[in-house]
Design an enzyme around this catalytic site. Structure first.
Site, mmCIF file in Angstrom:
data_model
loop_
_atom_site.group_PDB
_atom_site.id
_atom_site.type_symbol
_atom_site.label_atom_id
_atom_site.label_comp_id
_atom_site.label_asym_id
_atom_site.label_seq_id
_atom_site.Cartn_x
_atom_site.Cartn_y
_atom_site.Cartn_z
ATOM 1 C CG ASP A 1 -1.897 1.085 1.234
ATOM 2 O OD1 ASP A 1 -2.671 1.180 0.254
ATOM 3 O OD2 ASP A 1 -1.882 1.888 2.184
ATOM 4 C CE LYS B 1 -2.089 5.058 1.126
ATOM 5 N NZ LYS B 1 -2.254 4.818 2.555
#
Ligand SMILES: Nc1ncnc2c1ncn2[C@@H]1O[C@H](COP(=O)(O)OP(=O)(O)O)[C@@H](O)[C@H]1O
Ligand SMILES: N[C@@H](CC(=O)OP(=O)(O)O)C(=O)O
Length: 810
Positions: free
Chosen positions: A674, A678
């Site tokens: 994750d 990002k």
């Protein structure tokens, strides 16, 4: 003296008939009333004739319905008594003649134009005698005796001079109430029954009004006047108060069915105003059509359209500079009775397009190919090219004259909504801009233009929301609670026209009522799938639309390309697309730019924090991002803030999931995936080409924990608790904290667990917060710092909401 025309809709039902009686009897002046056939009867007469002519015995049933409709009408609107009996005798006689004619057609299987005209005339003959009996003291006149036609180019055309003379003779003495059947006429030479064309009763009334210098021509129908657009297509259309004759002519000539086009000329010539009124709402002011209409308001007055369009294009260098080509085109078409309603020729003269009705297209091509046979053979001109299935739209208003920017606004609006203009025409009179689009885009075209020219006080944004988990649900709640305020204060109508979750989907153009949308979706939704979403959303072809992805699904992300390609903006809370292969990310941005729509994903990083927008603003104003350092995982920060002697690692992970911080599968957070996603998104937005695999990862959980099922993971994770607790104790003693940091510098990305002391800006980062430090050319010695909630349904939903609002651009 007034002339009033009541259309089929006004004499179609018992209630409307009684309204007609009330309206006419209340007039304190001489009036000539013109009526059409009972609503739908002309169509039925034509259908029945065709059935009889083709040997379909079903015509008898249709005929019975025609009989019943008229007889029932007589029994319900005329009270019992002598008048009713006399009327019934006349009605029955006409109906029995009609029955005989149908039987004759059925037997000989032949239907000549002459017989057809006779048959349709029964509609107005029947309705007019019923209304004449209904209205007290009305005197009936036979319009076939004074409305006279002659045959030209195989069509019956009004002989105005003769008709005017006969009308004046007939009405030398005008009774208090005269009753005249509309539509029907007779041939001046043969006396055969003819008519003025479909919708021709308006024309009958106009001819009479002009011949007798009436004070006003009133057209009574079933709408509150000339509307800004066809109310059957545009639900937000509203009545126009005033129109000039030119504007009314432009509108009705182009499909605004409310007035038959030839109606305008006779009264315009005599400067007699036309008042359009609603039989069902007589108190509404209606529309007044006159020489000089009010031009103080909007730039355009109305929009009209014709669905049935074929564009015939003639091209060839042999046309350039040759005098007489257009003369030959129009002469040939006129000789063959083909009406042309749009012409577009480029100044280079090597191509001319003409708009005709689809049914005329084959003949038009044939006769033009014949006319230009020699040029085609020599290769100077190509054979005619016909493109059918199109629609023509016109925007009309005398205010357009000398007002710059109307065409710009029109074509800009169409372009932004992905509507391709195939041909266009604007005359030097500047009262009309007409253009041709694909037939399938007509509804969207009308909506888009109506919205931008008439409803500018209310901008509409149509939203499709996919995924109603924590973020999607919170977003819908936020929209629901803001909808009314946005409408009143900001003039923005946020309409949710589609909602879908993993197994159900529902769509409605009118907008979904958000009070009970979950129940409605469960009960009435259709089975959902990526394909269904793709087909329904693109198929709805709705204007100003935005697809909002609140899922974490790769399949849903794969739809963006087609949506953007169809001018649907995309707002994604889902990070998959923006962090996928660089080429895909770049292509989506390219398509959005090319199509003039938006692809926004602010919540992909830092939930509702303005991270991506800030980076964009810096770059757009000429700054350069040199370094990004950030704690981007709300989940991981939560875990490292929670972990303590009492709460071991495994429990913090469980808590993060239960509190809704982590992804549905927390391994996506723990594996750094994750955070890598990002970081990749931030670097890309900062102008660098970075892929996930380019980012170096130093994880704190062994790789083997990420293999196998989620259940395996939950089983294995407590085995790390003891080791973590030992390391945590050391860290505590040293006055440090763990932060999972993402860094991008010099084109390289790294994610790793870092031990920070109390002097580090990340040390005090509480809860699930995120922090982003941007070192740029301008923010160099003191980097820019953005900090705050980095996860949570309501802040993420608010970020998505903000992206949606930025598309509305208010
Ligand atoms: N711009 C427009 N304004 C008003 N009505 C329109 C317009 N465009 C199409 N219409 C349609 O025209 C209808 C009225 O025409 P029509 O059915 O021929 O009535 P009537 O039977 O009274 O002659 C309306 O019911 C409306 O649906
Ligand atoms: N009855 C004819 C003439 C007419 O003018 O009808 P209406 O007023 O209902 O459009 C027709 O249907 O064409």
């Amino acid at each position: 003296m007034k002339v009033l025309k009541f259309g089929g809709t006004s004499v179609g039902s018992v209630n409307s008939m009684l309204n007609v009686k009330k309206i006419v009897e209340a007039i304190d002046d001489k009036v000539i009333v013109v009526v059409s056939a009972l609503g739908g009867i002309t169509d039925k007469l034509i259908k029945t004739s065709n059935m009889a002519a083709s040997g379909d015995s079903g015509y008898e049933k249709e005929m019975k319905e025609i009989v019943n409709r008229h007889i029932e009408m007589v029994y319900t609107v005329i009270p019992a008594g002598e008048k009713r009996e006399l009327l019934l005798d006349c009605v029955n006689e006409l109906l029995s003649e009609l029955k005989d004619i149908f039987q004759g057609i059925y037997l000989i299987r032949d239907l000549s134009p002459k017989t057809s005209s006779t048959i349709v005339s029964y509609g107005e003959r029947l309705s007019s005698i019923i209304v004449a009996t209904l209205i007290d003291g009305a005197q009936w006149f036979d319009s076939r005796l004074f409305i006279k036609t002659e045959k030209k180019h195989n069509k019956h055309i009004l002989d105005s001079e003769l008709t005017n003379r006969l009308v004046r003779e007939t009405f030398r003495e005008i009774p208090r109430v005269s009753l005249v059947p509309g539509f029907i006429s007779s041939d001046k030479d043969t006396g055969e029954v003819t008519n003025l064309g479909r919708g021709g009763s308006d024309y009958t009334a106009s001819i009479i009004a002009a011949a007798l210098d009436a004070d006003v021509l009133e057209i009574w129908t079933d709408v509150d006047g000339f509307m800004t657009a066809d109310p059957r297509v545009i639900s937000t259309a509203y009545p126009i108060t005033e129109l000039s004759y030119v504007e009314a002519m432009e509108l009705c000539n182009f499909g605004a069915k409310v007035v038959y086009p030839p109606t305008i000329y006779p009264v315009c010539h005599k400067n007699i105003p036309i008042l359009i009124k609603n039989t069902f709402n007589p108190d509404a002011p209606g529309t007044i059509v006159k020489q000089e209409a009010d031009h103080s308001s909007k730039a355009i007055k109305g929009i009209s359209s014709i669905n049935d369009t074929c564009l015939i294009t003639m091209t060839g260098l042999g046309m350039v500079g040759v005098i007489g080509v257009n003369y030959r085109i129009f002469k040939t078409l006129a000789e063959n009775g083909i009406s042309v309603f749009l012409v577009s020729q480029a100044s280079s003269e090597n191509s001319t397009s003409i708009g005709v009705r689809n049914e005329d297209a084959a003949l038009a091509c044939k006769v033009l190919d014949e006319e230009f046979a020699k040029e085609i053979e020599m290769g100077e001109i190509s054979p005619m090219k016909a493109e059918g299935g199109l629609a023509t739209v016109a925007i009309v208003g005398e205010n357009m004259k000398h007002t710059p920017g109307i065409a710009g606004k029109l074509f800009g609006t169409l372009g932004r909504n992905g509507i391709n203009v195939i041909a266009c025409a604007q005359g030097a009179s500047e009262t009309n801009i007409s253009f041709v689009v694909e037939g399938g885009s007509l509804r969207k075209t009308l909506n888009v233009i109506h919205d931008s020219f008439f409803l500018s006080e209310y901008q509409v944004l149509n939203l499709f929301i996919c995924g109603i988990g924590t973020v999607g649900h919170s977003l819908i709640d936020q929209i629901h609670s803001q909808q009314e305020r946005l409408k009143q204060e900001r003039g923005l109508n946020l309409k949710i026209v589609g909602i879908a979750n993993g197994h159900k989907a529902m769509f409605t153009r009118a907008g979904i009522d958000l009070t009970n949308y979950r129940e409605e979706l469960e009960e009435k939704g259709m089975p959902s799938s990526t394909q269904v979403l793709h087909d329904e959303i693109i198929g709805m072809n709705i204007f100003n639309s935005v697809f909002v992805d609140c899922t974490a699904s790769e399949e849903i992300a794969s739809l963006y390309k087609d949506f953007l390609g169809h001018n649907i903006s995309v707002v994604a809370a889902n990070k998959i697309a923006a962090s996928s292969d660089y080429e895909i990310y770049a292509e989506l941005k390219r398509i959005a730019r090319h199509r003039g729509v938006k692809f926004l994903f602010e919540t992909n990083v830092g939930a509702g924090l303005p991270v991506i927008n800030t980076i964009n603003d810096l770059i757009n104003s000429g700054d350069k991002i040199l370094k990004i350092e950030a704690v981007l995982s709300g989940t991981l920060n939560y875990i490292f803030n929670e972990i303590s002697a009492d709460v071991p690692l495994s429990q913090t992970i469980r808590n993060a999931k239960e509190q809704g911080y982590s992804e549905p599968d927390p391994r996506i957070d723990l594996s750094g995936t994750d955070v890598v996603r990002k970081l990749v998104i931030l670097a890309r937005e900062a102008g660098y080409c970075l892929n996930q695999e380019d980012v170096e990862k130093h994880l704190f959980i062994p790789d083997s924990f990420f293999e196998g099922s989620l259940d395996d993971f939950w089983r294995k994770i407590p085995s790390l608790d003891a080791d973590f607790e030992a390391r945590r104790k050391v860290l505590e003693r040293e006055g440090k904290r763990w932060r999972f940091v993402a860094r991008f510098e010099g084109g390289k990305g790294v994610v790793e667990l870092v031990e920070v002391d109390r002097h580090h800006p990340f040390y005090e980062l509480a809860g699930s917060n995120n922090i982003i430090l941007l070192t740029t050319e301008r923010y160099n010695e003191y980097p820019m710092l953005i900090q705050g909630y980095g996860a949570g349904a309501s802040v993420t939903a608010a970020g998505v909401f903000a992206d949606i609002m930025s598309i509305a651009n208010i």
